[in-house]
Design an enzyme around this catalytic site. Structure first.
Site, PDB file in Angstrom:
ATOM      1  N   ASP A  51       0.843  -1.203   0.000  1.00 28.18           N
ATOM      2  CA  ASP A  51       0.000   0.000   0.000  1.00 28.18           C
ATOM      3  C   ASP A  51       0.876   1.252   0.000  1.00 28.18           C
ATOM      4  O   ASP A  51       0.375   2.376  -0.052  1.00 28.18           O
ATOM      5  CB  ASP A  51      -1.007  -0.010   1.162  1.00 28.18           C
ATOM      6  CG  ASP A  51      -0.344  -0.136   2.514  1.00 28.18           C
ATOM      7  OD1 ASP A  51       0.899  -0.225   2.576  1.00 28.18           O
ATOM      8  OD2 ASP A  51      -1.078  -0.145   3.528  1.00 28.18           O
ATOM      9  N   SER A  52       2.214   1.053  -0.017  1.00 32.63           N
ATOM     10  CA  SER A  52       3.124   2.175  -0.262  1.00 32.63           C
ATOM     11  C   SER A  52       2.882   2.753  -1.657  1.00 32.63           C
ATOM     12  O   SER A  52       3.395   3.826  -1.976  1.00 32.63           O
ATOM     13  CB  SER A  52       4.581   1.730  -0.105  1.00 32.63           C
ATOM     14  OG  SER A  52       4.826   0.527  -0.823  1.00 32.63           O
ATOM     15  N   ASP A  90      -1.039  -6.090  -0.240  1.00 32.75           N
ATOM     16  CA  ASP A  90      -1.471  -5.469   1.020  1.00 32.75           C
ATOM     17  C   ASP A  90      -2.978  -5.256   1.034  1.00 32.75           C
ATOM     18  O   ASP A  90      -3.550  -4.718   0.074  1.00 32.75           O
ATOM     19  CB  ASP A  90      -0.819  -4.086   1.166  1.00 32.75           C
ATOM     20  CG  ASP A  90       0.424  -4.117   2.034  1.00 32.75           C
ATOM     21  OD1 ASP A  90       0.558  -5.043   2.855  1.00 32.75           O
ATOM     22  OD2 ASP A  90       1.265  -3.206   1.873  1.00 32.75           O
ATOM     23  N   LYS A 120      -1.308  -9.468   2.690  1.00 32.19           N
ATOM     24  CA  LYS A 120      -0.590  -9.041   3.891  1.00 32.19           C
ATOM     25  C   LYS A 120      -1.471  -8.047   4.639  1.00 32.19           C
ATOM     26  O   LYS A 120      -2.177  -7.259   4.021  1.00 32.19           O
ATOM     27  CB  LYS A 120       0.751  -8.390   3.530  1.00 32.19           C
ATOM     28  CG  LYS A 120       1.488  -7.777   4.731  1.00 32.19           C
ATOM     29  CD  LYS A 120       2.917  -7.446   4.420  1.00 32.19           C
ATOM     30  CE  LYS A 120       3.174  -6.083   3.832  1.00 32.19           C
ATOM     31  NZ  LYS A 120       2.693  -4.934   4.623  1.00 32.19           N
ATOM     32  N   GLU A 122      -1.568  -5.544   8.538  1.00 34.51           N
ATOM     33  CA  GLU A 122      -0.788  -5.009   9.655  1.00 34.51           C
ATOM     34  C   GLU A 122      -1.482  -5.281  10.980  1.00 34.51           C
ATOM     35  O   GLU A 122      -2.703  -5.111  11.084  1.00 34.51           O
ATOM     36  CB  GLU A 122      -0.603  -3.489   9.472  1.00 34.51           C
ATOM     37  CG  GLU A 122       0.207  -3.132   8.245  1.00 34.51           C
ATOM     38  CD  GLU A 122       0.375  -1.614   8.051  1.00 34.51           C
ATOM     39  OE1 GLU A 122      -0.021  -0.831   8.951  1.00 34.51           O
ATOM     40  OE2 GLU A 122       0.906  -1.225   6.999  1.00 34.51           O
ATOM     41  N   GLU A 189       9.044  -4.199  10.468  1.00 30.49           N
ATOM     42  CA  GLU A 189       9.494  -2.920   9.917  1.00 30.49           C
ATOM     43  C   GLU A 189      10.068  -2.027  11.008  1.00 30.49           C
ATOM     44  O   GLU A 189       9.442  -1.802  12.049  1.00 30.49           O
ATOM     45  CB  GLU A 189       8.313  -2.218   9.207  1.00 30.49           C
ATOM     46  CG  GLU A 189       8.700  -0.871   8.609  1.00 30.49           C
ATOM     47  CD  GLU A 189       7.702  -0.313   7.607  1.00 30.49           C
ATOM     48  OE1 GLU A 189       6.724  -1.017   7.262  1.00 30.49           O
ATOM     49  OE2 GLU A 189       7.902   0.833   7.166  1.00 30.49           O
TER      50      GLU A 189
HETATM   51  O1  KIV Z   1       3.583  -1.140   1.662  1.00 30.02           O
HETATM   52  C1  KIV Z   1       4.760  -1.526   1.683  1.00 30.02           C
HETATM   53  O2  KIV Z   1       5.564  -1.226   0.789  1.00 30.02           O
HETATM   54  C2  KIV Z   1       5.194  -2.352   2.804  1.00 30.02           C
HETATM   55  C3  KIV Z   1       6.652  -2.652   2.924  1.00 30.02           C
HETATM   56  C4  KIV Z   1       7.383  -1.458   3.377  1.00 30.02           C
HETATM   57  C5  KIV Z   1       6.904  -3.831   3.764  1.00 30.02           C
HETATM   58  O3  KIV Z   1       4.398  -2.749   3.600  1.00 30.02           O
END
Ligand code: KIV
Length: 271
Positions: A51-52, A90, A120, A122, A189
């Site tokens: 989600d980055s 994510d 994934k 959190e 992280e």
């Molecule tokens: O969203 C992302 O890029 C991440 C990584 C930094 C692990 O969760």
């Protein structure tokens, strides 16, 4: 021969086997077809549609605004470019924390509409019901602890997490809980290297670090950061392998000059 050299397709079981044999896992993020194709051809083990994307693709300040539909668009583009790497997506903010039914339906949409291999999310104990429910549908889940960017407004800052005993103890407990639930891997992280080492030693599933030191089972970086496409973000843990920002600017300046001086297109570049 090492596991990653033998396999034509990386699965969650391959990552597990790599941990067992002490082979480090290399992961990067991807958000689009073209770059995913290059990364896959370079034999990256796994790609995270993170989600980055909210930051590096859409220019938002945080990861919070990105939607499930936008993640599905990015993930399906990535999947079309990949034939070997494991693709993990994510679950964006607000699509799994509310209740486990919503979490499952978000995860199902990702799996059905993108062709990705895993999701994934959190958090630890707070989201364990969602983790259990997604896993019960046969969808592999990767956990994410330490600095959790979706909780940035709770943390207030992007500084290193779990430096105090209380937070470190909770992190270790959450890591065990996620493993016990059946998560196939865990991202840690921005936490102290010694704490990450402890978690990686205590867990049997692969632990992938970002800013978590060298004593974990693998590493992940945001591709745009390690290629130098982004400039503003410079945490200590980031190693830049290229300076694409300067390379691209150089190429664009050359193109502008060529157009202005009527050097482009030349005789061979026309019909
Ligand atoms: O969203 C992302 O890029 C991440 C990584 C930094 C692990 O969760």
């Amino acid at each position: 021969m090492s596991v990653h050299k033998q396999v034509r397709k990386v699965t969650t079981h391959v990552l597990n086997e790599m941990k067992l044999r002490g082979e480090k896992i290399a992961m990067l993020t991807a958000y689009d077809y073209s770059l995913a194709r290059i990364l896959d051809k370079s034999k990256i083990d796994a790609l995270l549609v993170g989600d980055s994307a909210s930051n590096v693709m859409a220019g938002h300040e945080t990861t919070l605004p990105i939607t499930l539909n936008e993640m599905i668009y990015h993930a399906s583009s990535v999947v079309r470019g990949v034939s070997r790497a494991l693709v993990i997506v994510d679950l964006p903010f607000g699509t799994y924390q509310g209740n486990s039914r919503e979490a499952l339906s978000s995860a199902i949409r990702i799996m059905k509409e993108t062709g990705a291999h895993a999701v994934k999310l959190e958090g630890g104990a707070e989201v364990i019901e969602s983790v259990d429910r997604i896993l019960s549908a046969g969808i592999p889940v990767m956990g994410h602890l330490g600095l959790m960017p979706q909780s940035i407004h709770k943390f207030g800052t992007y500084v290193v997490r779990a430096t105090e005993n209380e937070e470190a103890d909770k992190l270790v407990k959450d890591a065990h809980l996620l493993e016990k639930s059946g998560c196939f891997a865990l991202v840690l992280e921005k936490i102290p290297a010694l704490l990450a080492k402890r978690v990686s030693k205590e867990l049997t599933i692969p632990v992938i670090g970002i800013g978590a030191g060298p004593h974990v089972d693998g590493q992940i970086l945001v591709t745009h950061d390690m290629l130098g496409l982004t400039q503003e973000f410079s945490p200590r843990f980031l190693r830049r392998y290229l300076n694409l920002n300067d390379e691209i600017q150089g190429a664009v300046h050359a193109y502008i000059d060529d157009v202005r001086q009527q050097d482009f297109p030349n005789k061979n570049e026309q019909y």
